[in-house]
Scaffold this motif. Structure first.
Motif, mmCIF file in Angstrom:
data_model
loop_
_atom_site.group_PDB
_atom_site.id
_atom_site.type_symbol
_atom_site.label_atom_id
_atom_site.label_comp_id
_atom_site.label_asym_id
_atom_site.label_seq_id
_atom_site.Cartn_x
_atom_site.Cartn_y
_atom_site.Cartn_z
ATOM 1 N N THR A 140 45.733 -2.668 2.054
ATOM 2 C CA THR A 140 45.287 -0.734 2.331
ATOM 3 C C THR A 140 43.504 -1.579 2.052
ATOM 4 N N ASP A 141 43.806 -3.150 1.693
ATOM 5 C CA ASP A 141 42.359 -3.650 2.185
ATOM 6 C C ASP A 141 41.612 -3.501 2.802
ATOM 7 N N ILE A 142 42.389 -4.106 4.060
ATOM 8 C CA ILE A 142 42.115 -3.854 4.970
ATOM 9 C C ILE A 142 41.957 -2.923 6.432
ATOM 10 N N SER A 143 42.186 -2.039 6.080
ATOM 11 C CA SER A 143 42.314 -0.012 5.500
ATOM 12 C C SER A 143 40.797 0.117 5.545
ATOM 13 N N ALA A 179 60.103 4.708 20.879
ATOM 14 C CA ALA A 179 59.722 3.209 21.105
ATOM 15 C C ALA A 179 58.793 3.083 19.585
ATOM 16 N N LYS A 180 60.002 2.144 19.181
ATOM 17 C CA LYS A 180 59.744 1.191 17.336
ATOM 18 C C LYS A 180 57.873 1.214 17.401
ATOM 19 N N GLY A 181 57.440 0.459 18.354
ATOM 20 C CA GLY A 181 56.451 0.263 18.253
ATOM 21 C C GLY A 181 55.202 1.445 18.603
ATOM 22 N N ASP A 182 55.191 2.834 19.338
ATOM 23 C CA ASP A 182 54.483 3.326 18.975
ATOM 24 C C ASP A 182 55.153 4.133 17.653
ATOM 25 N N ILE A 183 55.791 4.272 16.673
ATOM 26 C CA ILE A 183 56.786 4.892 15.994
ATOM 27 C C ILE A 183 55.384 4.299 14.674
ATOM 28 N N VAL A 184 55.377 2.315 15.248
ATOM 29 C CA VAL A 184 54.638 2.179 14.123
ATOM 30 C C VAL A 184 53.121 2.306 14.326
ATOM 31 N N TRP A 185 52.661 2.407 15.243
ATOM 32 C CA TRP A 185 51.502 2.352 15.810
ATOM 33 C C TRP A 185 50.778 4.691 14.774
ATOM 34 N N PHE A 186 51.861 4.271 15.225
ATOM 35 C CA PHE A 186 51.037 5.892 14.653
ATOM 36 C C PHE A 186 51.455 6.181 13.166
ATOM 37 N N GLN A 213 48.034 -5.658 11.159
ATOM 38 C CA GLN A 213 48.777 -4.493 9.824
ATOM 39 C C GLN A 213 50.087 -4.198 10.170
ATOM 40 N N ALA A 214 50.872 -5.007 11.614
ATOM 41 C CA ALA A 214 51.590 -4.498 11.776
ATOM 42 C C ALA A 214 52.805 -5.090 11.163
ATOM 43 N N SER A 215 52.566 -6.360 10.745
ATOM 44 C CA SER A 215 53.156 -6.858 9.803
ATOM 45 C C SER A 215 54.728 -6.270 8.628
ATOM 46 N N PHE A 216 53.011 -5.143 8.283
ATOM 47 C CA PHE A 216 53.272 -5.061 6.814
ATOM 48 C C PHE A 216 54.747 -3.761 7.046
ATOM 49 N N LEU A 217 54.709 -2.909 8.282
ATOM 50 C CA LEU A 217 55.712 -2.211 8.178
ATOM 51 C C LEU A 217 56.663 -2.919 9.602
ATOM 52 N N ILE A 218 57.819 -3.481 8.481
ATOM 53 C CA ILE A 218 59.115 -3.968 9.425
ATOM 54 C C ILE A 218 59.729 -2.610 9.714
ATOM 55 N N LEU A 219 60.338 -1.661 11.012
ATOM 56 C CA LEU A 219 61.164 -0.920 11.156
ATOM 57 C C LEU A 219 62.638 -1.213 11.799
ATOM 58 N N SER A 270 56.966 4.987 3.301
ATOM 59 C CA SER A 270 58.023 5.106 3.040
ATOM 60 C C SER A 270 58.016 2.890 2.427
ATOM 61 N N ILE A 271 58.015 2.493 3.348
ATOM 62 C CA ILE A 271 58.078 1.539 4.021
ATOM 63 C C ILE A 271 56.380 0.931 3.454
ATOM 64 N N LEU A 272 55.949 1.252 3.538
ATOM 65 C CA LEU A 272 54.430 0.927 3.252
ATOM 66 C C LEU A 272 54.462 1.092 1.771
ATOM 67 N N HIS A 273 54.340 1.949 1.198
ATOM 68 C CA HIS A 273 54.033 2.273 -0.314
ATOM 69 C C HIS A 273 55.001 1.333 -1.094
#
Length: 758
Positions: free
Chosen positions: A41-44, A367-374, A10-16, A27-30
């Protein structure tokens, strides 16, 4: 698919590109194009669907299992000889409750039988609740008078006039035999006595509440360029209560089966019957109070979801308990308006959730990676709430649409994750050592070898409560106002859902009140504390224990050796600059020339022959001759380890806890029982250890209380005489433990110690 693989997909869906705040991140996801958002959302949804739910036993098998436990329990309860064991019967009735199917006679009978046993032991509230459960689950109608009589009796013992009156009225309409009629008359007389005393007791209760409220007026919060902080508004004496706070949200940690509502650690369990014995309550009242929140979590427990998301579970619970409070006060039409109202809600003083919203978060410094994870964790939990619960029905009558509330919910969970990383707290409590390592459904109050009655331990068994561990994670916004200092202003007592802070020293008026965010300065190197504070809290500490020539002075006081070299014999502290600790002995079983330490003055290697001798003797403590040599070797440590050296305390505890395994009538292990000549030596080692604990942690500390359990047992069995001064100091230290643990200590004092004091 594990959680890491899920988020990698899913990481490619949230480019921060740049972090702004929690709302903009979610909001980036929404705001993804519809097709991408559906795909993400279907993956989740697919991952959540893949989480397996444990299958229950079929009805007949479950009934047979429950009946078996109940019948074995009956044999323990009804036996007329030395095999009669009411606590063992209660434990078996509890297993019968766990095994029985919902809405079955087997479940009703298990609750009813446990009520009888609990009533005899003196657990009247729990017995009363079991009767309620028995009636709810379909207890046989022709036997209901038995349950009503038990309830009436428990209500009488609890001095509950209203419930006692209700049950007596119900019993008056039943046809009772002579035996039950006698009980009815006794209870009716008891009701009359309670009515006479009712007004006096209510007056006393009001006085106690006023006193507690007054204690909370000793502090105030201030604001400057550093942010909010706490200062004393009047002089606060040593050991006085600084403030009391109720945790807005709690969550049990690790293996501890505590009440999900009030955080009680000693419980007769009332489980949720749907999520496979993962959630427990201490009473039906707590179960009722937590019902709404648990309705949103029950399926998550069934799917073992919360074991995957870690701290985000508590973040979600904070949101669940707080956001619906706001929904009733907001007239916003879109997500942006809702978010801005939440972030500017200081004027809503009557809403508890405001304090949580205002807590500090350092997400932007991660780190951006941690923010994306959370952020993906937060979004996953929103998908769970949407797919498996009715949480979003809370907002059906608001002006904003469902998608807006989903966005805000995800942003709030992400915000609370960030807050908990830097402002999360854990409750620490004295706990009993498990008596059966193989029983994952063991509850302390149901350990049949320990108890004489309700919260009353058998002689010599207080040392079973020698441990203290983290039992719950908690959200404490008010405590979080305190800034950090390595020497904190107070010691915390955790009792139920409350934290009571007691001043460690005199705090003058207008003095800032500090909390310690990391390890105690007497138990950790400055290097270790500094790294922890920088990594997690993003600052460098400049308190009086850090901003000094030797910030490790207090720590090194517990790590001083006398050099073995006859030409040196100086006192030294080993140089270990690359290590976060001087406890080198924790990681080795045998000392040799390769891992020997050197004197920091003359640089000679220390042989420490006694180290291997003690290590080996600790393995053969079943032998009286080995213990004799062990005591002698330990006594000679004073020549090498200065004062209350950490290693000396380490070995002292190992000797004390090991010796208790061989005390006749108390110990669990086979071997030579301690002889009369060994007890004075054991007392000497124990008292040295307790003084060392007090030096590091204070007498008024949970650490001291946990370890003094050994001394109380030695007093109780008559091998040590204690005077009034020493006992008063120990009794005073009980102010730092939870009310339920203090009750056990005070019962033990009354039953076994009170009349032995010189």
């Amino acid at each position: 698919m594990d959680m890491q693989s899920l988020f990698m997909s899913q990481a490619s869906f949230l480019i921060l590109d740049k972090y702004e705040n929690e709302f903009e991140t979610i909001s980036i996801l929404h705001n993804l194009p519809e097709e991408k958002r559906i795909s993400q959302t279907d993956i989740s949804k697919d991952w959540l669907s893949s989480l397996s739910v444990n299958e229950k036993e079929d009805q007949n098998t479950a009934v047979k299992s429950s009946v078996h436990y109940r019948e074995v329990g009956n044999r323990f309860f009804a036996s007329n000889n030395e095999r009669r064991n009411v606590v063992a019967a209660t434990n078996l009735y509890t297993k019968a409750i766990f095994a029985a199917p919902e809405k079955s006679e087997a479940l009703a009978l298990a609750h009813a039988n446990r009520a009888t046993a609990l009533q005899e032991l003196g657990y009247y509230q729990q017995a009363y609740d079991d009767c309620e459960c028995a009636l709810e689950e379909g207890y046989p109608s022709h036997l209901i008078h038995k349950v009503l009589t038990r309830q009436a009796y428990c209500a009488w013992k609890l001095k509950d006039v209203d419930r006692l009156s209700t049950h007596l009225d119900a019993l008056s309409e039943k046809k009772l035999n002579e035996s039950f009629m006698d009980k009815y008359k006794q209870l009716r007389n008891g009701l009359n006595e309670l009515l006479k005393n009712k007004n006096t007791e209510e007056s006393s209760k009001q006085c106690k509440e006023v006193v507690l409220e007054k204690k909370s007026q000793q502090i105030k919060t201030s604001l400057d360029e550093r942010g909010r902080y706490m200062v004393a508004s009047e002089d606060i004496g040593e050991n006085e209560v600084v403030f009391v706070e109720r945790a807005q949200s709690i969550l049990p940690v690790n293996r501890f089966k505590i009440c999900q509502q009030c955080a009680a650690t000693l419980i007769i369990p009332f489980p949720c019957r749907f999520c496979y014995m993962q959630v427990f309550y201490c009473s039906l009242e707590c179960k009722k109070l937590h019902k709404n929140i648990h309705s949103y979590e029950c399926v998550g427990y069934q799917k073992q979801l919360f074991g995957h998301v870690g701290i985000a579970h508590l973040a979600m619970r904070i949101m669940l308990e707080g956001l619906p409070q706001f929904a009733r006060n907001l007239e916003c039409t879109n997500a942006k308006e809702i978010w801005e109202s939440l972030m500017n809600s200081n004027n809503l003083k009557n809403i508890e959730y405001v304090q949580s919203l205002n807590m500090i978060t350092h997400l932007g410094e991660m780190a951006k990676g941690d923010i994306v994870w959370f952020a993906l964790v937060a979004d996953l939990l929103v998908t769970y709430l949407d797919e498996y619960t009715e949480f979003f029905n809370n907002f059906s009558k608001t002006a904003a649409c469902l998608s807006d509330w989903k966005l805000v919910t995800g942003a709030l969970i992400l915000r609370h994750i960030g807050q908990l990383i830097v402002n999360g707290h854990t409750f620490c409590s004295i706990v009993a050592m498990p008596t059966n390592q193989n029983d994952n459904m063991e509850f302390t109050l149901l350990s049949d070898d320990m108890w004489n009655g309700a919260y009353r331990l058998k002689l010599g068994f207080l040392h079973k409560f020698c441990s203290y561990e983290e039992t719950a994670a908690a959200n404490l916004p008010y405590l979080s106002i305190c800034n950090h200092a390595c020497i904190q202003s107070f010691q915390s007592k955790f009792s139920g859902r409350y934290v009571h802070t007691h001043a460690t020293n005199f705090i003058p008026k207008n003095k800032e009140i500090f909390n310690c965010y990391t390890l105690d300065y007497r138990k950790s190197k400055h290097k270790h504390r500094s790294e922890d504070l920088k990594d997690v809290y993003k600052f460098k500490c400049k308190c009086i224990k850090c901003d000094t020539k030797n910030p490790d002075k207090d720590y090194e006081a517990f790590h001083q050796y006398r050099c073995e070299n006859t030409e040196c014999r100086k006192i030294f502290v080993p140089k270990m600059p690359n290590s976060n600790t001087l406890n080198w002995w924790d990681s080795i079983d045998e000392l040799d020339s390769k891992n020997a330490i050197k004197c920091s003055i003359c640089r000679s290697k220390q042989s420490f022959e006694w180290f291997n001798i003690i290590k080996n003797l600790l393995k053969v403590m079943y032998s009286r001759s080995s213990r004799h040599l062990l005591f002698e070797t330990f006594r000679k440590l004073d020549n090498v380890l200065i004062d209350y050296h950490e290693m000396k305390l380490f070995f002292a505890y190992a000797i004390v806890s090991g010796c208790f395994n061989y005390i006749d009538g108390i110990g669990d292990n086979s071997g030579d029982h301690l002889g009369a000549e060994e007890f004075p030596k054991l007392v000497d080692v124990l008292k040295l250890y307790l003084i060392g604990v007090a030096k590091q942690c204070r007498y008024n500390s949970i650490e001291y209380v946990a370890n003094m359990t050994y001394l109380w047992d030695l007093i109780a069995i008559g091998v040590y005489k204690c005077d009034n001064v020493e006992m008063r100091k120990m009794l005073d230290s009980l102010e730092m433990v939870s009310d339920e643990i203090k009750l056990i200590f005070m019962h033990y004092y009354e039953d076994h110690l009170k009349y032995t004091i010189n």
